[in-house]
Write a protein that holds these residues in place. Structure first.
Motif, mmCIF file in Angstrom:
data_model
loop_
_atom_site.group_PDB
_atom_site.id
_atom_site.type_symbol
_atom_site.label_atom_id
_atom_site.label_comp_id
_atom_site.label_asym_id
_atom_site.label_seq_id
_atom_site.Cartn_x
_atom_site.Cartn_y
_atom_site.Cartn_z
ATOM 1 N N GLY A 144 -6.510 10.483 8.864
ATOM 2 C CA GLY A 144 -5.218 9.836 8.657
ATOM 3 C C GLY A 144 -5.000 8.680 9.612
ATOM 4 O O GLY A 144 -4.513 7.618 9.215
ATOM 5 N N ARG A 145 -5.360 8.872 10.868
ATOM 6 C CA ARG A 145 -5.201 7.794 11.858
ATOM 7 C C ARG A 145 -6.107 6.616 11.533
ATOM 8 O O ARG A 145 -5.722 5.451 11.714
ATOM 9 N N ALA A 146 -7.321 6.919 11.041
ATOM 10 C CA ALA A 146 -8.256 5.856 10.682
ATOM 11 C C ALA A 146 -7.727 5.047 9.491
ATOM 12 O O ALA A 146 -7.809 3.814 9.484
ATOM 13 N N MET A 147 -7.168 5.758 8.511
ATOM 14 C CA MET A 147 -6.602 5.061 7.354
ATOM 15 C C MET A 147 -5.432 4.180 7.777
ATOM 16 O O MET A 147 -5.309 3.038 7.337
ATOM 17 N N LYS A 148 -4.577 4.707 8.628
ATOM 18 C CA LYS A 148 -3.422 3.940 9.095
ATOM 19 C C LYS A 148 -3.873 2.683 9.832
ATOM 20 O O LYS A 148 -3.350 1.584 9.616
ATOM 21 N N LEU A 149 -4.873 2.837 10.698
ATOM 22 C CA LEU A 149 -5.396 1.698 11.447
ATOM 23 C C LEU A 149 -5.965 0.645 10.507
ATOM 24 O O LEU A 149 -5.727 -0.551 10.677
ATOM 25 N N PHE A 150 -6.716 1.102 9.489
ATOM 26 C CA PHE A 150 -7.333 0.158 8.556
ATOM 27 C C PHE A 150 -6.272 -0.634 7.801
ATOM 28 O O PHE A 150 -6.316 -1.862 7.761
ATOM 29 N N PHE A 151 -5.323 0.081 7.194
ATOM 30 C CA PHE A 151 -4.330 -0.608 6.368
ATOM 31 C C PHE A 151 -3.424 -1.490 7.208
ATOM 32 O O PHE A 151 -3.009 -2.572 6.765
ATOM 33 N N GLU A 152 -3.107 -1.073 8.418
ATOM 34 C CA GLU A 152 -2.331 -1.942 9.298
ATOM 35 C C GLU A 152 -3.144 -3.165 9.707
ATOM 36 O O GLU A 152 -2.600 -4.274 9.808
ATOM 37 N N ALA B 128 0.859 -1.178 0.000
ATOM 38 C CA ALA B 128 0.000 0.000 0.000
ATOM 39 C C ALA B 128 0.894 1.225 0.000
ATOM 40 O O ALA B 128 1.982 1.207 0.578
ATOM 41 N N LYS B 129 0.458 2.276 -0.676
ATOM 42 C CA LYS B 129 1.261 3.489 -0.733
ATOM 43 C C LYS B 129 1.538 4.009 0.677
ATOM 44 O O LYS B 129 0.656 4.020 1.538
ATOM 45 N N ALA B 130 2.763 4.468 0.885
ATOM 46 C CA ALA B 130 3.165 4.940 2.203
ATOM 47 C C ALA B 130 2.303 6.108 2.682
ATOM 48 O O ALA B 130 2.123 6.297 3.888
ATOM 49 N N GLU B 131 1.751 6.877 1.727
ATOM 50 C CA GLU B 131 0.913 8.018 2.104
ATOM 51 C C GLU B 131 -0.297 7.595 2.934
ATOM 52 O O GLU B 131 -0.816 8.379 3.729
#
Length: 236
Positions: free
Chosen positions: A86-94, A74-77
């Motif tokens: 941003g935190r929600a996206m990070k949590l989802f992808f992790e 997944a793109k680092a962005e």
């Protein structure tokens, strides 16, 4: 109170399964997809999913519908944006096991390949798009050799996937997702001799070509001999 690595991994897997199950139910109810070949997924051990790429949602669809967890680039962005979103996206992808990569930097992409190889070698599923980026005209472009490197370096089974119609779920450059029927066809696993990380380039190229032939048979797409050039703003 500190937790052990084993406990952390157990928690990660539980979160992953919960997210995948929620998406599986949502996708099946809203899109009524045609799915074939899931029985070709190895029941145990590491494996590599190699798929064509038509939509930003492809990774989510594969992760939701496969019977075992599949971790994708997944793109680092997606991991370093700020604010609540941003935190929600990070949590989802992790939570779904995605691996961040800076695709503009070759060294970072190589590092991400090593990461996927390590995940798969540890007994888990990983996913990769040999084309590198989404096809915006519906054709199947030449596969890059990263998938061949993974296959030959690890010797793990490669499960080809052909997606059809996922581009209708979310048009390029659009944030709107529209439920549409699509197809996901999973082929029989391909097997390659394990040659380790330092192997001859021809072996890598041959594996890539065989994988792309299998994907083409499943997706029914027109083939293109050239690589797919990413748009000015890199696609997912």
């Amino acid at each position: 109170m500190s937790t052990t690595p084993e406990a952390q991994e157990s928690e990660r897997v539980a979160t992953n399964d919960a997210v995948r199950k929620a998406f599986e139910i949502a996708v099946k109810l809203s899109c009524r997809p045609v799915i074939t070949g899931l029985e070709n997924t190895p029941a145990e051990g590491g494996f590599i999913v190699a798929s064509n790429h038509l939509s930003f949602l492809d990774s989510v669809l594969i992760q939701a519908l496969f019977p075992r967890t599949v971790s994708f680039f997944a793109k680092a962005e997606y991991f370093n944006q700020t604010g609540v979103k941003g935190r929600a996206m990070k949590l989802f992808f992790e939570s779904v096991g995605s691996v961040p990569v800076e695709r503009q930097h070759h060294s970072a992409s190589v590092e991400a390949l090593f990461s996927l190889g390590a995940i798969a070698s540890a007994g888990h599923g990983v996913g990769i798009y040999p084309e590198g980026t989404r096809s915006r005209d519906g054709r199947l472009y030449r596969g890059k050799n990263g998938v061949g490197w993974l296959a030959v370096a690890t010797g793990l089974p490669v499960v080809p996937v052909g997606l059809r119609g996922t581009e209708a779920l979310q048009k390029p450059d659009s944030r709107m997702v529209r439920p549409r029927k699509f197809e996901m066809h999973v082929g029989e696993a391909l097997h390659f001799e394990q040659l380790g990380k330092k192997h001859p380039l021809p072996a890598r190229r041959k594996a890539t070509e065989e994988i792309m032939d299998s994907i083409a048979a499943l997706s029914g797409q027109e083939r293109v001999a050239s690589y797919n050039a990413p748009p000015a703003e890199a696609d997912g």
